[in-house]
Design an enzyme around this catalytic site. Sequence first.
Site, mmCIF file in Angstrom:
data_model
loop_
_atom_site.group_PDB
_atom_site.id
_atom_site.type_symbol
_atom_site.label_atom_id
_atom_site.label_comp_id
_atom_site.label_asym_id
_atom_site.label_seq_id
_atom_site.Cartn_x
_atom_site.Cartn_y
_atom_site.Cartn_z
ATOM 1 N N TYR A 151 4.458 133.536 20.910
ATOM 2 C CA TYR A 151 3.229 133.932 21.623
ATOM 3 C C TYR A 151 3.557 134.644 22.938
ATOM 4 O O TYR A 151 2.869 135.595 23.325
ATOM 5 C CB TYR A 151 2.349 132.707 21.878
ATOM 6 C CG TYR A 151 1.140 133.004 22.747
ATOM 7 C CD1 TYR A 151 0.163 133.910 22.333
ATOM 8 C CD2 TYR A 151 0.974 132.390 23.992
ATOM 9 C CE1 TYR A 151 -0.939 134.194 23.133
ATOM 10 C CE2 TYR A 151 -0.127 132.660 24.781
ATOM 11 C CZ TYR A 151 -1.081 133.558 24.354
ATOM 12 O OH TYR A 151 -2.165 133.832 25.141
ATOM 13 N N GLU A 323 -9.703 125.384 18.678
ATOM 14 C CA GLU A 323 -10.222 126.447 19.544
ATOM 15 C C GLU A 323 -11.469 127.013 18.860
ATOM 16 O O GLU A 323 -11.522 127.070 17.628
ATOM 17 C CB GLU A 323 -9.150 127.530 19.729
ATOM 18 C CG GLU A 323 -9.554 128.669 20.634
ATOM 19 C CD GLU A 323 -8.372 129.611 20.914
ATOM 20 O OE1 GLU A 323 -7.353 129.159 21.466
ATOM 21 O OE2 GLU A 323 -8.488 130.792 20.564
HETATM 22 C C1 3EB Z 1 -6.626 129.667 26.739
HETATM 23 O O1 3EB Z 1 -7.729 129.371 27.165
HETATM 24 C C2 3EB Z 1 -6.401 129.437 25.270
HETATM 25 O O2 3EB Z 1 -4.009 135.372 24.348
HETATM 26 O O3 3EB Z 1 -5.758 136.527 23.731
HETATM 27 C C3 3EB Z 1 -7.631 131.942 24.170
HETATM 28 C C4 3EB Z 1 -8.194 133.203 23.894
HETATM 29 C C5 3EB Z 1 -6.276 131.839 24.383
HETATM 30 C C6 3EB Z 1 -7.394 134.345 23.858
HETATM 31 C C7 3EB Z 1 -5.208 135.455 24.046
HETATM 32 C C8 3EB Z 1 -5.482 133.000 24.335
HETATM 33 C C9 3EB Z 1 -6.038 134.239 24.077
HETATM 34 O O4 3EB Z 1 -5.712 130.130 27.456
HETATM 35 C C10 3EB Z 1 -5.622 130.516 24.631
#
Ligand code: 3EB
Length: 330
Positions: A151, A323
């Site tokens: 990631y 999520e």
């Molecule tokens: C967060 O709140 C959870 O890397 O595009 C949520 C939505 C999250 C989008 C992205 C990552 C992304 O950080 C992770």
Amino acid sequence: MIQGCENQQIQALARRAPRVAYRVANAVAALAEPGTLALFGFGAGSARPDDPRCVQVALESFDAPAPMEQWQVDAPVDYGTDGALRWSAGGGWLFAAIELDERDHGGTTATAKSAYEQLHHFVAARGAQHVLRVWNYLGAINRGEGDAERYKHFCDGRAAGMGDFFAEGFPAATAIGHHGDVHRLQVYLLACDQPGCRVENPRQISAWRYPRQYGRTPPSFARAMVLPAQDALAISGTAAVVGHASAHLDDLDAQLHETLTNLEALLASAGMAAGFDTQSPLKAYVRHAADAAYVREFLQHRLPGVPVLLLHGDICRSELLVEIDGWRYA
Ligand code: 3EB
């Protein structure tokens, strides 16, 4: 007036938001319906007609038969391909999708960079230049420790490929790990010829300001985006993050409660009435298949009547179990 959008001119002919729905239907028939901008199947078994508007998302659905997701606009739709890109456009809206194999581009970072470069060059040359919402699905998202996690490499490549295209602010986004071919990166977006309005969550630090412990390159996304006519909110992937920290480790029920609190905070921040309804489809990404039934029951109880697509996917922080993203129509 939506808070934070005071300076945005509401154009007399603001583009009505695409309608997003989940349905079990024949893909060819759905594509033939007027205004179909995009059609998504979920999982390896989903039908994928050879049409640029179709994407086979590499996340398995927990429903059988798996519903499809359909986007429709109030206008005729053109579509085509441009190199590795597939696109469709109508009524001021633009859909674009790309799928790349990491083995062809030299790894996770270079592949994300290439995907974003290709998308941004394509969009920049079109009338619909305002990218409002992006979805990212990559394999084995949590593989690798610390800065070596896939990631983190994706975040590096995404930011590099974006260049200064999002200098005025990031789109709303989702980034989820799929369990298909580990080398496969899928990115698709919704853009418009009119700007949206970014929304942040006062309970959370903006992702692009996350401290160094979460990676070299902070994630490039806004928490949500009000669409141009202010008739819908596109909600980014939302999890049990408070401040910058992941909350309620190993506690699915508490993570779900915290996630709903974050979703409500986003609606309030966007100046929208509380709650979700039958017109506002959500997706819940569940890390462990064994948790799917619990998540389904929880959401049926807390959000009765709300269409929820339950998908098997990994959240980008390994400690997060669930999520939620989706749409809320005004
Ligand atoms: C967060 O709140 C959870 O890397 O595009 C949520 C939505 C999250 C989008 C992205 C990552 C992304 O950080 C992770």
